[in-house]
Design a protein around this motif. Sequence first.
Motif, PDB file in Angstrom:
ATOM      1  N   PHE B 224      16.865  97.527   4.467  1.00 49.24           N
ATOM      2  CA  PHE B 224      15.431  97.837   4.470  1.00 49.24           C
ATOM      3  C   PHE B 224      14.706  97.268   3.257  1.00 49.24           C
ATOM      4  O   PHE B 224      13.795  96.453   3.401  1.00 49.24           O
ATOM      5  CB  PHE B 224      15.253  99.354   4.544  1.00 49.24           C
ATOM      6  CG  PHE B 224      13.834  99.796   4.513  1.00 49.24           C
ATOM      7  CD1 PHE B 224      13.032  99.650   5.631  1.00 49.24           C
ATOM      8  CD2 PHE B 224      13.285 100.345   3.368  1.00 49.24           C
ATOM      9  CE1 PHE B 224      11.717 100.040   5.604  1.00 49.24           C
ATOM     10  CE2 PHE B 224      11.959 100.741   3.342  1.00 49.24           C
ATOM     11  CZ  PHE B 224      11.164 100.596   4.456  1.00 49.24           C
ATOM     12  N   GLY B 225      15.153  97.648   2.055  1.00 49.45           N
ATOM     13  CA  GLY B 225      14.417  97.307   0.838  1.00 49.45           C
ATOM     14  C   GLY B 225      14.227  95.814   0.645  1.00 49.45           C
ATOM     15  O   GLY B 225      13.102  95.329   0.488  1.00 49.45           O
ATOM     16  N   ALA B 226      15.335  95.065   0.657  1.00 43.38           N
ATOM     17  CA  ALA B 226      15.272  93.631   0.384  1.00 43.38           C
ATOM     18  C   ALA B 226      14.447  92.919   1.448  1.00 43.38           C
ATOM     19  O   ALA B 226      13.597  92.076   1.149  1.00 43.38           O
ATOM     20  CB  ALA B 226      16.681  93.051   0.332  1.00 43.38           C
ATOM     21  N   VAL B 227      14.689  93.284   2.699  1.00 42.25           N
ATOM     22  CA  VAL B 227      13.993  92.645   3.808  1.00 42.25           C
ATOM     23  C   VAL B 227      12.509  92.975   3.769  1.00 42.25           C
ATOM     24  O   VAL B 227      11.656  92.139   4.067  1.00 42.25           O
ATOM     25  CB  VAL B 227      14.642  93.091   5.135  1.00 42.25           C
ATOM     26  CG1 VAL B 227      13.808  92.652   6.308  1.00 42.25           C
ATOM     27  CG2 VAL B 227      16.045  92.540   5.240  1.00 42.25           C
ATOM     28  N   SER B 228      12.197  94.201   3.343  1.00 41.28           N
ATOM     29  CA  SER B 228      10.813  94.630   3.272  1.00 41.28           C
ATOM     30  C   SER B 228      10.007  93.756   2.309  1.00 41.28           C
ATOM     31  O   SER B 228       8.853  93.420   2.574  1.00 41.28           O
ATOM     32  CB  SER B 228      10.783  96.097   2.838  1.00 41.28           C
ATOM     33  OG  SER B 228       9.524  96.450   2.380  1.00 41.28           O
ATOM     34  N   VAL B 229      10.632  93.341   1.192  1.00 42.61           N
ATOM     35  CA  VAL B 229       9.921  92.519   0.205  1.00 42.61           C
ATOM     36  C   VAL B 229       9.630  91.124   0.755  1.00 42.61           C
ATOM     37  O   VAL B 229       8.552  90.577   0.549  1.00 42.61           O
ATOM     38  CB  VAL B 229      10.736  92.427  -1.100  1.00 42.61           C
ATOM     39  CG1 VAL B 229      10.072  91.486  -2.084  1.00 42.61           C
ATOM     40  CG2 VAL B 229      10.896  93.795  -1.716  1.00 42.61           C
ATOM     41  N   VAL B 230      10.581  90.528   1.481  1.00 44.77           N
ATOM     42  CA  VAL B 230      10.400  89.136   1.907  1.00 44.77           C
ATOM     43  C   VAL B 230       9.785  89.009   3.298  1.00 44.77           C
ATOM     44  O   VAL B 230       9.497  87.896   3.738  1.00 44.77           O
ATOM     45  CB  VAL B 230      11.742  88.358   1.918  1.00 44.77           C
ATOM     46  CG1 VAL B 230      12.268  88.194   0.522  1.00 44.77           C
ATOM     47  CG2 VAL B 230      12.754  89.027   2.805  1.00 44.77           C
ATOM     48  N   SER B 231       9.573  90.131   3.995  1.00 48.84           N
ATOM     49  CA  SER B 231       9.211  89.982   5.407  1.00 48.84           C
ATOM     50  C   SER B 231       7.730  89.715   5.638  1.00 48.84           C
ATOM     51  O   SER B 231       7.360  88.955   6.516  1.00 48.84           O
ATOM     52  CB  SER B 231       9.642  91.226   6.179  1.00 48.84           C
ATOM     53  OG  SER B 231       8.548  91.824   6.803  1.00 48.84           O
ATOM     54  N   GLY B 232       6.861  90.335   4.833  1.00 52.34           N
ATOM     55  CA  GLY B 232       5.442  90.174   5.115  1.00 52.34           C
ATOM     56  C   GLY B 232       4.955  91.090   6.219  1.00 52.34           C
ATOM     57  O   GLY B 232       3.764  91.142   6.499  1.00 52.34           O
ATOM     58  N   HIS B 233       5.856  91.795   6.886  1.00 51.99           N
ATOM     59  CA  HIS B 233       5.503  92.809   7.894  1.00 51.99           C
ATOM     60  C   HIS B 233       4.567  92.294   8.969  1.00 51.99           C
ATOM     61  O   HIS B 233       3.559  92.922   9.276  1.00 51.99           O
ATOM     62  CB  HIS B 233       4.868  94.033   7.221  1.00 51.99           C
ATOM     63  CG  HIS B 233       5.739  94.664   6.193  1.00 51.99           C
ATOM     64  ND1 HIS B 233       6.672  95.605   6.489  1.00 51.99           N
ATOM     65  CD2 HIS B 233       5.842  94.453   4.866  1.00 51.99           C
ATOM     66  CE1 HIS B 233       7.300  95.962   5.391  1.00 51.99           C
ATOM     67  NE2 HIS B 233       6.827  95.278   4.388  1.00 51.99           N
ATOM     68  N   ILE B 234       4.857  91.148   9.533  1.00 54.35           N
ATOM     69  CA  ILE B 234       4.028  90.666  10.633  1.00 54.35           C
ATOM     70  C   ILE B 234       4.614  91.217  11.934  1.00 54.35           C
ATOM     71  O   ILE B 234       5.738  90.888  12.304  1.00 54.35           O
ATOM     72  CB  ILE B 234       3.990  89.127  10.683  1.00 54.35           C
ATOM     73  CG1 ILE B 234       3.599  88.580   9.311  1.00 54.35           C
ATOM     74  CG2 ILE B 234       3.031  88.652  11.757  1.00 54.35           C
ATOM     75  CD1 ILE B 234       3.895  87.113   9.137  1.00 54.35           C
ATOM     76  N   ARG B 235       3.838  92.062  12.578  1.00 53.65           N
ATOM     77  CA  ARG B 235       4.324  92.732  13.786  1.00 53.65           C
ATOM     78  C   ARG B 235       4.709  91.724  14.850  1.00 53.65           C
ATOM     79  O   ARG B 235       3.994  90.766  15.093  1.00 53.65           O
ATOM     80  CB  ARG B 235       3.237  93.632  14.358  1.00 53.65           C
ATOM     81  CG  ARG B 235       3.397  95.062  13.970  1.00 53.65           C
ATOM     82  CD  ARG B 235       2.325  95.838  14.685  1.00 53.65           C
ATOM     83  NE  ARG B 235       2.975  96.787  15.560  1.00 53.65           N
ATOM     84  CZ  ARG B 235       2.651  98.083  15.574  1.00 53.65           C
ATOM     85  NH1 ARG B 235       1.727  98.530  14.804  1.00 53.65           N
ATOM     86  NH2 ARG B 235       3.270  98.899  16.376  1.00 53.65           N
TER      87      ARG B 235
END
Lengths: 287, 306
Positions: B224-235
């Motif tokens: 969760f944490g690492a991916v959350s930083v690099v993802s940009g949260h584009i649905r």
Amino acid sequence: MTALPVAASAKRRTPAKVLPGFNLTLGFTIFYLSLIVLIPLSALFFKTFTLTWEQFWTAVTGPRVLASYRLTFGASLIAASVNVVFGLLVAWVLVRYDFFGKKIVDALVDLPFALPTAVAGISLTALLAGNGWVGQYLEPLGIELAFNPNGVVIALIFIGLPFVVRTVQPVLEDAEKELEEAASCLGATRWQTFTKVIFPSIAPALLTGFAMAFARAIGEYGSVIFIAGNMPMVSEITPLIIIGKLEQYDYAGATAVALVMLVFSFVLLLIINALQAWQRRHTGAPA
Amino acid sequence: MSGATSLQPSARRAQAGTTEPAWVRYTLIGVALVFMFLFLVLPLAAVFTEALRKGFEAYFEALQEPDAWSAIRLTLITAVIAVPLNLVFGVAAAWAIAKYEFRGKAFLTTLVDLPFSVSPVVAGLIYVLMFGAQGWFGPWLQAHDIKIVFAVPGIVLATVFVTFPFIARELIPLMQSQGNDEEQAAIVLGATGWQTFWHVTLPNIKWGLIYGVILCNARAMGEFGAVSVVSGHIRGQTNTMPLHVEILYNEYQSVAAFAVASLLALLALVTLAIKSVIEWQHEKDMKAAADTPPERPVDPSPGAVV
């Protein structure tokens, strides 16, 4: 580059070495390690060097940042201590006693390793919130475990439990019963046997488990942010400070705080390695 | 708890000096079970109860949402790339570290473990510093229209980082304890390096290998944490399942959030089940090996002797 002379010297030292593949595997290991871990981590150092000392110092000692250190370290310390007590208890019960469903309980210990942290976070929050299964009974008593620092501690206890159990369990399994029998024959009470014979032999493992749970708790993010409430100065953990700075495009500030966390992780890693070496000497030494 | 009282009389006598009175035993077992129930069973049960709060229909509806599907797909893609990469690395690193002596070996082993002690958030951040718009390669990547951060490659990289040591650290102690004798025998008998690896080493480490792979996979799918930083949260594009859970949860879509979370919880349960089966299997193998007379090793695989 250094692989060749190393390989040659290794071959000289142990003439029986006939296995092929040393250069290939070591070369690939170092290449992949550099690509995925070392070069990206070095980016953190180089980015921090673009700051002046004063910029760095203001970034890592702002009041909100300092409050987050206090919370992160304090909650991690409490959670790791709770894990030592209950981890030892669970390991003891699993090794020494027989009871119904023991194998399932044993398998379940690893749940925090296998359950994604975000799932743990929302689930613990749902349980402990004022209308949750557990929260509804605690709220009338004035106990609030969600959306404040208590929640952080609870989440970190969940995350750290397997570390202590899994480091202590094998040591307890290998412990020599003869020593306890001897102690008992010599007239020691069971409690004396535990504190004077059993405890010293598991103390290194217990300390290693504590350090591992603590190290994991310091960096934990996913399970904590849901339950913490994330109020500045009160329940904001250090990893969240980094995320907050990133969201404001303060890359330098985020990097500075990350460097502080990284240095602390290095120190903890070295301590854990030293503890494990001590534990090996401890258990390897003739009784 | 009936097991504790059903000891054979002889066993009971032998244990007399080395165990506690019955009431202490039952109290300790009781406290441990209550603790485990509160901290492990309840959260697990809560995931499924919350997911089914509005019945099965709402549950399956939540899972059929296109955004949920794309999150599931991205999570699978990430794991399918990250796990094999770390598998190859894990085997190579274990071979180099366990089979040879060389200077700096202890240091290398520490470096392999390093990603475990780095906070996931820091792990994500370092890739943003490398490949982000203001990062080392940012301008170059932008000029060539390559997206790494806030896109799928960044998610994969961050996942590879956090799952980096899983397989290596399972295999290193295992291969160290097995020593080099069997491999050396195969080589002396004329097998090539690859034959030795496939027919001698691999059968010996298969349980450790599977063990490492399933743990690595569980973490890769759940990070969760690492991916959350690099993802940009584009649905629908850069949301993995755990990130999708967060979005739904923050939008107060509790049932949908827990429905997706329940899939991840099922993954965790399957992981634990496979892990336990491997452990029991391994115990059986160890017992079988101990019962075999050392003069006649069982079933030498035909490829080992060329």
